[in-house]
Design a protein around this motif. Structure first.
Motif, PDB file in Angstrom:
ATOM      1  N   GLN A 124       0.535  -1.165  -0.373  1.00  0.00           N
ATOM      2  CA  GLN A 124       0.090  -0.009  -0.171  1.00  0.00           C
ATOM      3  C   GLN A 124       0.855   1.233  -0.044  1.00  0.00           C
ATOM      4  OE1 GLN A 124      -3.423  -0.660   0.006  1.00  0.00           O
ATOM      5  NE2 GLN A 124      -2.833  -2.524  -0.534  1.00  0.00           N
ATOM      6  N   ARG A 125       2.205   0.629   0.037  1.00  0.00           N
ATOM      7  CA  ARG A 125       3.233   2.683   0.381  1.00  0.00           C
ATOM      8  C   ARG A 125       4.499   2.291  -0.530  1.00  0.00           C
ATOM      9  NH1 ARG A 125       2.638   5.293   5.428  1.00  0.00           N
ATOM     10  NH2 ARG A 125       4.074   6.647   3.882  1.00  0.00           N
ATOM     11  N   ARG A 126       3.999   3.121  -2.385  1.00  0.00           N
ATOM     12  CA  ARG A 126       5.157   2.780  -2.823  1.00  0.00           C
ATOM     13  C   ARG A 126       6.182   3.526  -2.536  1.00  0.00           C
ATOM     14  NH1 ARG A 126       3.890  -1.315  -4.127  1.00  0.00           N
ATOM     15  NH2 ARG A 126       5.650  -0.436  -6.329  1.00  0.00           N
ATOM     16  N   ASP A 127       5.831   4.913  -1.587  1.00  0.00           N
ATOM     17  CA  ASP A 127       7.134   5.214  -1.012  1.00  0.00           C
ATOM     18  C   ASP A 127       8.167   4.435  -0.228  1.00  0.00           C
ATOM     19  OD1 ASP A 127       5.295   5.389   0.988  1.00  0.00           O
ATOM     20  OD2 ASP A 127       5.804   7.234   1.791  1.00  0.00           O
ATOM     21  N   GLU A 128       7.684   3.929   0.636  1.00  0.00           N
ATOM     22  CA  GLU A 128       8.530   2.893   1.435  1.00  0.00           C
ATOM     23  C   GLU A 128       9.218   1.666   0.680  1.00  0.00           C
ATOM     24  OE1 GLU A 128       9.015   4.370   3.912  1.00  0.00           O
ATOM     25  OE2 GLU A 128       7.347   4.561   5.401  1.00  0.00           O
ATOM     26  N   VAL A 129       8.693   1.373  -0.737  1.00  0.00           N
ATOM     27  CA  VAL A 129       8.852   0.590  -1.304  1.00  0.00           C
ATOM     28  C   VAL A 129      10.285   0.910  -1.827  1.00  0.00           C
ATOM     29  CG1 VAL A 129       8.401  -1.109  -3.306  1.00  0.00           C
ATOM     30  CG2 VAL A 129       6.669  -0.894  -1.355  1.00  0.00           C
ATOM     31  N   ARG A 130      10.028   2.073  -2.586  1.00  0.00           N
ATOM     32  CA  ARG A 130      11.300   2.598  -3.312  1.00  0.00           C
ATOM     33  C   ARG A 130      12.073   3.611  -1.802  1.00  0.00           C
ATOM     34  NH1 ARG A 130       6.748   5.405  -5.487  1.00  0.00           N
ATOM     35  NH2 ARG A 130       6.732   6.982  -3.945  1.00  0.00           N
ATOM     36  N   ARG A 131      11.937   3.209  -1.070  1.00  0.00           N
ATOM     37  CA  ARG A 131      12.530   3.605   0.156  1.00  0.00           C
ATOM     38  C   ARG A 131      14.005   2.544   0.415  1.00  0.00           C
ATOM     39  NH1 ARG A 131      12.845   6.005   6.208  1.00  0.00           N
ATOM     40  NH2 ARG A 131      11.270   4.366   6.627  1.00  0.00           N
TER      41      ARG A 131
END
Length: 177
Positions: A124-131
């Motif tokens: 649900q969290r693309r930003d966390e996936v990128r990080r």
């Protein structure tokens, strides 16, 4: 030349590889397992990962774990104990099987929830996936693919993993209130 840890971009074939492994395991554990879950980074679309599928065989009660261990041994899996994570039993795949990591966990235990809540949170969290992906890619360039290198790689990403797991529990609590 030293071989480094391999971290790959997300492969859309990983879910299919999981389903293949699940089909191989299910007939042997169906009466013991509540579910067989795809966990780890390969279960998160868009997440960079070591190209190794992680699976949890989830049982309803700790009392079923000896039977699970025995059944998997009968299929060529080597029981490795908890590998330092109480409540999670690790298994080494047979040499003839596709490379994967297999764990036995009890439903709703901390190891089970750590795996599925983190997976679901990252989905649900693309930003966390990128990080998370960026950190893994950077760390993979630093460490050799030997025992010590893999241990150092895991240790180096542990702070972020712990942060993400904590956020996944907080997200679950917020959704339940």
């Amino acid at each position: 030349m030293t071989h480094l840890i391999v971290v790959s971009d997300y492969d859309p074939n990983w879910p299919e590889r999981f389903q293949d492994l699940r089909r191989r395991l299910a007939p042997h554990v169906a009466d013991l397992a509540v579910s067989i879950e795809h966990v780890g980074s390969t279960a998160v679309p868009g997440c960079a990962a070591k190209p190794i599928i992680d699976l949890d065989i989830v049982v309803s009660d700790e009392a079923l774990m000896p039977a699970l261990i025995s059944r998997l041994a009968g299929q060529g899996y080597r029981h490795e104990g908890d590998l330092g994570i109480p409540g999670r039993q690790a298994f080494q795949a047979p040499p003839t099987a596709p490379v994967h990591h297999l764990y036995g966990v009890v439903a709703d235990s901390k190891p089970h929830l750590d795996h599925v809540l983190l997976r679901d949170y990252l989905r649900q969290r693309r930003d966390e996936v990128r990080r998370y992906s960026a950190l893994k890619v950077a760390l993979a360039k630093q460490f050799p693919a030997d025992h010590e290198g893999r241990a150092a790689y895991s240790a180096a990403k542990s702070r972020l993993v712990e942060d993400l797991v904590a956020k996944s529990y907080a997200a679950r609590a917020a959704s339940e209130s």
